[in-house]
Write an enzyme that holds these catalytic residues in place. Sequence first.
Site, PDB file in Angstrom:
ATOM      1  N   ARG A 137      18.452  24.574  21.400  1.00  0.00           N
ATOM      2  CA  ARG A 137      19.652  25.244  20.900  1.00  0.00           C
ATOM      3  C   ARG A 137      19.768  26.658  21.471  1.00  0.00           C
ATOM      4  O   ARG A 137      18.778  27.271  21.858  1.00  0.00           O
ATOM      5  CB  ARG A 137      19.679  25.256  19.378  1.00  0.00           C
ATOM      6  CG  ARG A 137      18.498  25.927  18.722  1.00  0.00           C
ATOM      7  CD  ARG A 137      18.581  25.767  17.213  1.00  0.00           C
ATOM      8  NE  ARG A 137      17.288  25.875  16.592  1.00  0.00           N
ATOM      9  CZ  ARG A 137      17.030  25.477  15.356  1.00  0.00           C
ATOM     10  NH1 ARG A 137      17.964  24.925  14.636  1.00  0.00           N
ATOM     11  NH2 ARG A 137      15.829  25.620  14.853  1.00  0.00           N
TER      12      ARG A 137
ATOM     13  N   GLU B 179      22.648  30.477  15.770  1.00  0.00           N
ATOM     14  CA  GLU B 179      22.379  29.430  16.758  1.00  0.00           C
ATOM     15  C   GLU B 179      23.549  28.471  16.896  1.00  0.00           C
ATOM     16  O   GLU B 179      24.242  28.174  15.923  1.00  0.00           O
ATOM     17  CB  GLU B 179      21.146  28.626  16.319  1.00  0.00           C
ATOM     18  CG  GLU B 179      19.897  29.468  16.286  1.00  0.00           C
ATOM     19  CD  GLU B 179      18.754  28.842  15.486  1.00  0.00           C
ATOM     20  OE1 GLU B 179      17.594  29.076  15.854  1.00  0.00           O
ATOM     21  OE2 GLU B 179      19.018  28.136  14.498  1.00  0.00           O
TER      22      GLU B 179
ATOM     23  N   LYS C  99      26.818  22.372  15.912  1.00  0.00           N
ATOM     24  CA  LYS C  99      26.714  23.085  14.635  1.00  0.00           C
ATOM     25  C   LYS C  99      26.497  24.561  14.914  1.00  0.00           C
ATOM     26  O   LYS C  99      25.766  24.916  15.842  1.00  0.00           O
ATOM     27  CB  LYS C  99      25.538  22.533  13.824  1.00  0.00           C
ATOM     28  CG  LYS C  99      25.330  23.263  12.484  1.00  0.00           C
ATOM     29  CD  LYS C  99      24.329  22.550  11.586  1.00  0.00           C
ATOM     30  CE  LYS C  99      22.912  22.930  11.889  1.00  0.00           C
ATOM     31  NZ  LYS C  99      21.960  22.382  10.892  1.00  0.00           N
TER      32      LYS C  99
ATOM     33  N   ARG D  97      20.629  16.834   5.595  1.00  0.00           N
ATOM     34  CA  ARG D  97      20.121  16.188   6.817  1.00  0.00           C
ATOM     35  C   ARG D  97      18.684  16.604   7.109  1.00  0.00           C
ATOM     36  O   ARG D  97      17.879  15.827   7.627  1.00  0.00           O
ATOM     37  CB  ARG D  97      21.053  16.376   8.006  1.00  0.00           C
ATOM     38  CG  ARG D  97      21.034  17.742   8.740  1.00  0.00           C
ATOM     39  CD  ARG D  97      19.845  17.900   9.689  1.00  0.00           C
ATOM     40  NE  ARG D  97      20.023  18.831  10.754  1.00  0.00           N
ATOM     41  CZ  ARG D  97      19.240  19.891  10.972  1.00  0.00           C
ATOM     42  NH1 ARG D  97      18.249  20.204  10.165  1.00  0.00           N
ATOM     43  NH2 ARG D  97      19.448  20.647  12.028  1.00  0.00           N
TER      44      ARG D  97
ATOM     45  N   GLN E  55      16.427  24.769   0.122  1.00  0.00           N
ATOM     46  CA  GLN E  55      16.172  23.415   0.649  1.00  0.00           C
ATOM     47  C   GLN E  55      15.317  22.563  -0.301  1.00  0.00           C
ATOM     48  O   GLN E  55      15.230  21.350  -0.140  1.00  0.00           O
ATOM     49  CB  GLN E  55      15.421  23.484   1.998  1.00  0.00           C
ATOM     50  CG  GLN E  55      15.961  24.461   3.023  1.00  0.00           C
ATOM     51  CD  GLN E  55      17.346  24.114   3.516  1.00  0.00           C
ATOM     52  OE1 GLN E  55      17.647  22.942   3.740  1.00  0.00           O
ATOM     53  NE2 GLN E  55      18.199  25.106   3.660  1.00  0.00           N
TER      54      GLN E  55
ATOM     55  N   THR F 139       9.217  27.848   3.497  1.00  0.00           N
ATOM     56  CA  THR F 139       9.392  29.253   3.128  1.00  0.00           C
ATOM     57  C   THR F 139      10.249  29.947   4.184  1.00  0.00           C
ATOM     58  O   THR F 139      10.431  29.424   5.291  1.00  0.00           O
ATOM     59  CB  THR F 139       8.031  29.967   3.040  1.00  0.00           C
ATOM     60  OG1 THR F 139       7.436  29.992   4.341  1.00  0.00           O
ATOM     61  CG2 THR F 139       7.098  29.252   2.071  1.00  0.00           C
TER      62      THR F 139
ATOM     63  N   GLY G   3       9.702  25.494   7.535  1.00  0.00           N
ATOM     64  CA  GLY G   3      10.129  26.895   7.620  1.00  0.00           C
ATOM     65  C   GLY G   3       9.835  27.601   8.931  1.00  0.00           C
ATOM     66  O   GLY G   3      10.480  28.591   9.248  1.00  0.00           O
ATOM     67  N   GLY G   4       8.884  27.108   9.711  1.00  0.00           N
ATOM     68  CA  GLY G   4       8.593  27.731  11.011  1.00  0.00           C
ATOM     69  C   GLY G   4       9.583  27.182  12.025  1.00  0.00           C
ATOM     70  O   GLY G   4       9.420  26.083  12.522  1.00  0.00           O
ATOM     71  N   ASP G   5      10.634  27.951  12.312  1.00  0.00           N
ATOM     72  CA  ASP G   5      11.693  27.397  13.160  1.00  0.00           C
ATOM     73  C   ASP G   5      12.321  28.428  14.086  1.00  0.00           C
ATOM     74  O   ASP G   5      13.447  28.265  14.530  1.00  0.00           O
ATOM     75  CB  ASP G   5      12.761  26.701  12.287  1.00  0.00           C
ATOM     76  CG  ASP G   5      13.417  27.661  11.287  1.00  0.00           C
ATOM     77  OD1 ASP G   5      13.014  28.840  11.229  1.00  0.00           O
ATOM     78  OD2 ASP G   5      14.341  27.238  10.583  1.00  0.00           O
TER      79      ASP G   5
ATOM     80  N   LYS H  82       8.125  33.104  13.911  1.00  0.00           N
ATOM     81  CA  LYS H  82       8.302  32.688  12.498  1.00  0.00           C
ATOM     82  C   LYS H  82       7.598  31.346  12.301  1.00  0.00           C
ATOM     83  O   LYS H  82       8.147  30.296  12.610  1.00  0.00           O
ATOM     84  CB  LYS H  82       9.799  32.586  12.204  1.00  0.00           C
ATOM     85  CG  LYS H  82      10.177  32.115  10.796  1.00  0.00           C
ATOM     86  CD  LYS H  82      11.668  32.414  10.560  1.00  0.00           C
ATOM     87  CE  LYS H  82      12.209  31.817   9.276  1.00  0.00           C
ATOM     88  NZ  LYS H  82      12.759  30.465   9.447  1.00  0.00           N
TER      89      LYS H  82
END
Length: 349
Positions: free
Chosen positions: A54, A65, A78, A121, A149, A210, A234-236, A240
Amino acid sequence: MMTSPSDKALVPFVSVDNMMRLVHHIGVEQVLIDLASYVENDFRRWELFDKTPRVASHSDVGVIELMPTSDGEAYGFKYVNGHPKNTSEGLQTVTAFGLLADVYTGYPVLLTEMTILTALRTAATSAMAAKYLAPKGSDTMAMIGNGAQSEFQSLAMKAIVGLKTVRLYDKDAAATDKCATNLQGSGLNVVKCATPQEAIEGAHILTTCTADKQNATILSDNMVGAGVHINAIGGDCPGKTELAKGILERSDVFVEFPAQTRIEGEIQQMKDDFAVTELWQVITGQQQGRRDPRQITLFDSVGFAIEDFSALRYIRDKVAGTAYKEDLDMLADPDDPRDLFGMLQRAKT
Ligand SMILES: NC(=O)c1ccc[n+]([C@@H]2O[C@H](COP(=O)([O-])OP(=O)(O)OC[C@H]3O[C@@H](n4cnc5c(N)ncnc54)[C@H](O)[C@@H]3O)[C@@H](O)[C@H]2O)c1
């Protein structure tokens, strides 16, 4: 003179209000089951999609993003943000909207809210992955991070994997209280925990969800025993992450699109040639999922465009011919396609 827009000008639009009504009309758990099946079907035809990491625009406080893909017939994208500091200002960490278009004409066929849809999703994808990777009979999950989430993750694991108990932990007890209250009456046995160690006691699935703009250690190496499945949400983003590096060294790591996950996922902590398995290949049977009850499996989820494409397809199919959409006057449609300026002039009052 103003004239009313022609059919060609109109694009079905699903507002937040209509999305909520649609989800309740179908039932949250049924939507999660349906979405998991749409995502699974698209993962089966993974090779025919356009795929690109992305496009991310980072700032000190967050990321914005764009996530595009196409299967050759439809094109989707998106818009999504990730701003962990937002909740302290009364705003959400993640908001999103998305669009689906017809590749033949290039005309949009759906514009929709995707904040709720992203939570659905993401949870459906997590549960779909857990179906292939979690130990057989997994019925207890630790849910670390009890924000936006968390209920979706819990309900998807219930509907798709057969989860019976969720053990909640958040550094903010108010978030845990909120999640526990929201899950009352869901059929899940909900246990509020005071520490992450307490949350993972007896859990077969460990979900980390998180939000913090740093390399955090939500799970340390000594917290993770054999035979569990880790669902790391959460690590994305670059910089992070949620897991100690030692966990990755002991796990079999499954990813969506390696080129994106190596930038954004837990595996950004590892060398570029660190071995990973692509989830779509597990689904098509080209690669093994869980092969041994003592193995640690890790779904290093970052969220990939194909999952949003699946979600957009699902909403397009579900709102067709219903009142869960409004027609938006979004595309200029001059009588003579080349007379755009004439159309503008004629609208002058
Ligand atoms: N992988 C994906 O596809 C995907 C999709 C959506 C969101 N996300 C990510 O998931 C994360 C959660 O999203 P959200 O919308 O629920 O965010 P949120 O801000 O609503 O909730 C995050 C929760 O984490 C808690 N938290 C932060 N640090 C913690 C720590 N050290 N220990 C325990 N709890 C801690 C916060 O108190 C908060 O309640 C975000 O990082 C987001 O970027 C990933």
